[in-house]
Design a protein around this motif. Structure first.
Motif, PDB file in Angstrom:
ATOM      1  N   LYS A 702      76.310  58.442  30.917  1.00 38.96           N
ATOM      2  CA  LYS A 702      75.500  57.299  31.334  1.00 38.96           C
ATOM      3  C   LYS A 702      74.465  57.742  32.369  1.00 38.96           C
ATOM      4  N   TYR A 703      73.236  57.244  32.187  1.00 38.37           N
ATOM      5  CA  TYR A 703      72.191  57.491  33.176  1.00 38.37           C
ATOM      6  C   TYR A 703      71.595  56.156  33.601  1.00 38.37           C
ATOM      7  N   PRO A 704      71.400  55.946  34.893  1.00 37.53           N
ATOM      8  CA  PRO A 704      70.901  54.650  35.383  1.00 37.53           C
ATOM      9  C   PRO A 704      69.421  54.457  35.064  1.00 37.53           C
ATOM     10  N   ALA A 705      69.000  53.209  35.135  1.00 38.18           N
ATOM     11  CA  ALA A 705      67.575  52.900  34.978  1.00 38.18           C
ATOM     12  C   ALA A 705      66.794  53.470  36.161  1.00 38.18           C
ATOM     13  N   TYR A 706      65.522  53.757  35.935  1.00 38.33           N
ATOM     14  CA  TYR A 706      64.686  54.271  37.022  1.00 38.33           C
ATOM     15  C   TYR A 706      63.228  53.929  36.732  1.00 38.33           C
ATOM     16  N   SER A 707      62.409  54.070  37.740  1.00 39.49           N
ATOM     17  CA  SER A 707      60.972  53.868  37.569  1.00 39.49           C
ATOM     18  C   SER A 707      60.224  54.885  38.421  1.00 39.49           C
ATOM     19  N   ILE A 708      59.049  55.267  37.948  1.00 35.76           N
ATOM     20  CA  ILE A 708      58.168  56.173  38.687  1.00 35.76           C
ATOM     21  C   ILE A 708      56.784  55.540  38.729  1.00 35.76           C
ATOM     22  N   TRP A 709      56.219  55.467  39.936  1.00 32.92           N
ATOM     23  CA  TRP A 709      54.931  54.818  40.151  1.00 32.92           C
ATOM     24  C   TRP A 709      53.938  55.811  40.747  1.00 32.92           C
ATOM     25  N   ASN A 710      52.687  55.680  40.329  1.00 35.06           N
ATOM     26  CA  ASN A 710      51.611  56.546  40.811  1.00 35.06           C
ATOM     27  C   ASN A 710      50.459  55.690  41.331  1.00 35.06           C
ATOM     28  N   PHE A 711      49.750  56.225  42.308  1.00 36.17           N
ATOM     29  CA  PHE A 711      48.579  55.545  42.855  1.00 36.17           C
ATOM     30  C   PHE A 711      47.422  56.530  42.911  1.00 36.17           C
ATOM     31  N   ASN A 728      54.618  59.716  42.015  1.00 37.16           N
ATOM     32  CA  ASN A 728      55.990  59.316  42.344  1.00 37.16           C
ATOM     33  C   ASN A 728      56.019  58.653  43.723  1.00 37.16           C
ATOM     34  N   LEU A 729      55.319  57.534  43.799  1.00 34.38           N
ATOM     35  CA  LEU A 729      55.064  56.842  45.058  1.00 34.38           C
ATOM     36  C   LEU A 729      56.336  56.538  45.846  1.00 34.38           C
ATOM     37  N   PHE A 730      57.415  56.171  45.152  1.00 30.03           N
ATOM     38  CA  PHE A 730      58.647  55.760  45.833  1.00 30.03           C
ATOM     39  C   PHE A 730      59.738  56.836  45.799  1.00 30.03           C
ATOM     40  N   THR A 731      59.328  58.075  45.518  1.00 32.31           N
ATOM     41  CA  THR A 731      60.180  59.265  45.659  1.00 32.31           C
ATOM     42  C   THR A 731      61.476  59.154  44.855  1.00 32.31           C
ATOM     43  N   TYR A 732      61.334  58.907  43.562  1.00 38.81           N
ATOM     44  CA  TYR A 732      62.531  58.916  42.719  1.00 38.81           C
ATOM     45  C   TYR A 732      62.893  60.354  42.357  1.00 38.81           C
ATOM     46  N   GLY A 746      59.982  64.564  43.515  1.00 40.30           N
ATOM     47  CA  GLY A 746      59.786  63.531  44.540  1.00 40.30           C
ATOM     48  C   GLY A 746      58.317  63.221  44.748  1.00 40.30           C
ATOM     49  N   ARG A 747      58.000  62.538  45.847  1.00 39.83           N
ATOM     50  CA  ARG A 747      56.624  62.138  46.129  1.00 39.83           C
ATOM     51  C   ARG A 747      55.753  63.362  46.393  1.00 39.83           C
ATOM     52  N   ARG A 748      54.568  63.375  45.768  1.00 49.09           N
ATOM     53  CA  ARG A 748      53.609  64.450  45.972  1.00 49.09           C
ATOM     54  C   ARG A 748      52.200  63.878  46.052  1.00 49.09           C
ATOM     55  N   TYR A 749      51.360  64.492  46.896  1.00 50.27           N
ATOM     56  CA  TYR A 749      49.993  64.040  47.115  1.00 50.27           C
ATOM     57  C   TYR A 749      49.017  65.019  46.449  1.00 50.27           C
TER      58      TYR A 749
END
Length: 757
Positions: A702-711, A728-732, A746-749
């Protein structure tokens, strides 16, 4: 005599001189000039007199004429609706183009091999434009696809990125570059790194079986990546992007303690800067054009560490085994790399002929965490082109040739020598004839020969390089029947002879019916996938640890694909909604099984059937001036060969979403974009190896749900651009890192600078 001379002077000054009409092309929304628009015109009274031009930086172009006449003018530009009107050329004109919010004026050829605008094509096609790629600041084709298409997932396998589309792995999705197959396959995936986002003009995506036009591997869909051509007389662009380093593996102090120069180099190879640089030069001169593109990119290696114990649930024993050995230790490694690409296009066209020649060279080096003084080296070169002859307005002939070779080497760090261990070559020749009959039938007849040659050390247990090949001879017939403006139907069939298994026929039928603001599309196709040369002939002993054995009696996989879609378009509300349902049933599925006394031999076989149901929704909406919303959702259900065992690692629910704000005033423009992808939890089964507590038994993962956001935020002033963003705005970070989870550290700029002349 005086009056006669005066008459001739007046005549030549008034009637003999060319009159020049200046026309400016502007955006309707904000009166800003549109550069690089394509304009063509012909004179109403003398249709043999015609011309074409491209608007300049200020949106202007000129029409020259010997006397005042009316001309029929057509203007097209990517991102705007096509414009057609009749004007008099004795006066200056301003022409306003409306924004094509949904890219429906974009001409596509992938679905039918004949040109159609997106809103008129009978085969549902989705296009990702270069503007959309720029908005999200994508650097790779996979990043662009995963952000824009909810039914596409990417993962990270040991050999590199892997693609999944509509619940099927990359073996069932045909990836084309400028309409041609790409060599360099590993487990169905090509080397996606060689396709740089900076050189992509657009990506055309066809869902479902397309074997009638494209042959093997097009069971799940077709992705056609079309590279750029020059749009202006001179188009020079340069940009450099710097990303935050993924992981600092070794400090300068660590390196100072190392006496061995080779070992120091090994350490340094893990900490390359994460850079992406593009240089492109386009030249367009009357009937000739040239486009040169150069890319360099590099990235550092990094490792992912599990933060959660692995839990294995054995349903046959109702037992859960928890393994903590993985917690706190690196369990997945992402290789560092350095590569460069050189791409060249040269083209010529006149009233009847269009020619294009293409050449590409790509080199890629990967650096892993094995200190064995060896790293992977890949080299690829492509050369090809096509010629198109318009016999008349109703008949057209197209001929294309393409050669693509991909090589793999073991490169030795100490000696700079290399050992060749893999070569795949594709040779393709294609001739298509199209005939328009009474504006109701558009007939396509084609013949094609595709040859694959694979040299590998996996065809003999001794490890000697051996070459295998396959030939596929094909003829295609397709009729596009236009009953009326609202109804179009396409019937097609492909007959091929393959050197491994003989004759094979694949039919297809599609229909489009329009009712006011809704387009309905029905589609059926029979597809197939030829057994690969590895699956047919492999005989590989991996260091005595295990063997993989091919099967020369394999049958091709076949499928029946059905889909229905409804597309709603409301230009007044700037709203576009598409609903798609599909059912894909695959027969003679090729898979493998472990056997032998120690379960150490893997055999290929035709093992049964698999079915996939997809329900997909797409939304595009311009909410208000400068604000756009895009979203997508897909539900995927797979039924594997055994109803009781779910072997798929696909998230059943996937979402993509983007909200974009754009602003433009005179020489300054700004856009900001927030994009996200959401994957639901997933459960699937794996088989234990022989040393586990329950050998060869299936256990649930089993793997949990996740989300990755970019800006991202993009700014342009005159010819200069400045872009920045956060990935990866919220460092998943995946709690358990493996081939089926996110590989993000994780989060990268990032920040990039560009200049466009």
């Amino acid at each position: 005599m005086y009056y006669t001379l005066l008459f001739f002077i007046t005549y030549f000054n008034v009637y003999g001189q060319e009159t020049i009409t200046k026309v400016q092309v502007l955006q309707e929304e904000n009166n800003i000039p549109i550069p690089y628009a394509n304009i063509s015109w012909k004179y109403i009274t003398e249709t043999n007199l015609k011309g074409n031009a491209v608007s300049d930086e200020d949106g202007y172009f000129s029409i020259k004429n010997e006397s005042n006449r009316e001309v029929s003018i057509t203007i097209s530009c990517i991102g705007f609706k096509a414009y057609t009107d009749t004007i008099r050329i004795e006066e200056t004109h301003k022409i306003y183009l409306k924004e094509d919010i949904f890219n429906l004026e974009q001409v596509t050829v992938t679905g039918t091999r004949t040109p159609h605008s997106l809103k008129r094509t009978p085969v549902l096609t989705q296009v990702v434009s270069s503007k959309e790629i720029d908005q999200i600041n994508a650097t790779t084709v996979l990043e662009a696809l995963e952000s824009e298409i909810p039914g596409i997932e990417t993962a990270r396998h040991g050999y590199g990125p892997a693609l999944n589309m509509q619940g099927l792995d990359a073996s069932y999705t045909l990836v084309l570059i400028d309409g041609e197959r790409a060599a360099g396959e590993t487990d169905g995936n090509i080397d996606y790194s060689k396709i740089n986002a900076g050189n992509i003009d657009r990506i055309e995506i066809i869902r479902g079986a397309s074997s009638t036009l494209y042959g093997s591997n097009a069971i799940g869909g077709v992705i056609n990546i079309i590279t750029k051509k020059p749009k202006n007389n001179v188009d020079f662009k340069i940009d450099l992007r710097y990303d935050q380093q993924n992981e600092k593996n070794y400090s300068s102090a660590d390196l100072d303690l190392v006496d061995d120069g080779d070992y120091r180099l090994y350490l340094q190879n893990h900490d390359f800067p994460t850079l992406n640089g593009n240089i492109s030069l386009g030249i367009k001169k009357e009937k000739l054009y040239s486009h040169t593109y150069i890319n360099f990119k590099s990235a550092d290696a990094y490792q992912l560490t599990d933060s959660k114990a692995i839990e294995k649930y054995y349903p046959n024993f109702d037992t859960t085994i928890i393994n903590n050995d993985n917690v706190g230790t690196p369990t997945s490694s992402i290789n560092g790399y350095m590569d460069y690409t050189i791409n060249q296009k040269i083209g010529y066209q006149n009233d009847h002929w269009k020619y294009e020649l293409r050449a590409n060279y790509y080199q890629h080096e990967e650096f892993d965490f094995d200190n064995n003084n060896i790293h992977n080296l890949f080299k690829n070169y492509t050369i090809g082109g096509h010629a198109n002859y318009s016999i008349n307005s109703n008949r057209n002939l197209n001929f294309a040739l393409n050669h693509d070779t991909y090589n793999k080497f073991d490169a030795f760090d100490k000696t700079d020598d290399k050992s060749h261990n893999y070569r795949q070559s594709f040779n393709n020749a294609r001739l298509n004839y199209t005939l328009n009959l009474k504006e109701k039938h558009n007939l396509l007849i084609g013949v094609e020969n595709f040859n694959e040659e694979l040299e590998s050390d996996m065809f003999d247990s001794s490890g000697v390089l051996i070459t295998k090949n396959a030939n596929d001879f094909v003829w295609i017939i397709q009729d596009e029947y236009k009953l009326k403006d609202q109804f179009i139907m396409i019937l097609g069939a492909r007959n091929s002879w393959h050197s491994a298994y003989g004759y094979h026929i694949t039919p297809s039928v599609s229909a489009k019916y329009s009712v006011r603001k809704i387009n309905f599309r029905l589609y059926y196709a029979r597809g197939f996938r030829s057994p690969s040369l590895k699956e047919l002939y492999m005989n590989w002993d991996h260091l005595g640890m295990f063997e993989i054995i091919g099967n020369s009696d394999l049958k091709p996989e076949e499928n029946n694909y059905y889909s229905f879609s409804a597309e709603y378009l409301n230009n007044n509300s700037n709203l576009n909604i598409t609903l798609i349902t599909s059912y894909n049933q695959i027969y003679n599925k090729i898979d493998g099984y472990w056997s032998g006394s120690n379960q150490d031999t893997y055999y290929y076989n035709n093992v049964g059937e698999q079915s996939i149901i997809n329900i997909e929704g797409l939304l595009k909406w311009k909410i208000w001036k400068g604000i756009k919303l895009k979203g997508g959702y897909v539900y995927t259900k797979l039924t594997d060969i055994s109803e009781s065992v779910n072997l798929s690692a696909i998230s059943p629910h996937s979402f993509t979403t983007q909200i974009e704000y754009s602003f433009q005033k005179e020489n300054y423009s700004l856009s900001a974009n927030i994009s996200g992808k959401i994957r639901s939890k997933k459960e699937y089964m794996l088989q234990s190896d022989i040393n586990d507590i329950y050998p060869e038994e299936y256990y649930q993962v089993k793997y949990p749900a996740y989300s990755i956001w970019n800006f991202t935020i993009n700014q342009k002033y005159l010819s200069y651009s400045l872009n920045a963003g956060i990935k990866n705005l919220f460092t998943y970070i995946a709690p358990i890192a493996n081939y089926n989870t996110s590989a993000s550290p994780g989060r990268r700029y990032f920040i990039s600078l560009g200049y466009n002349f």
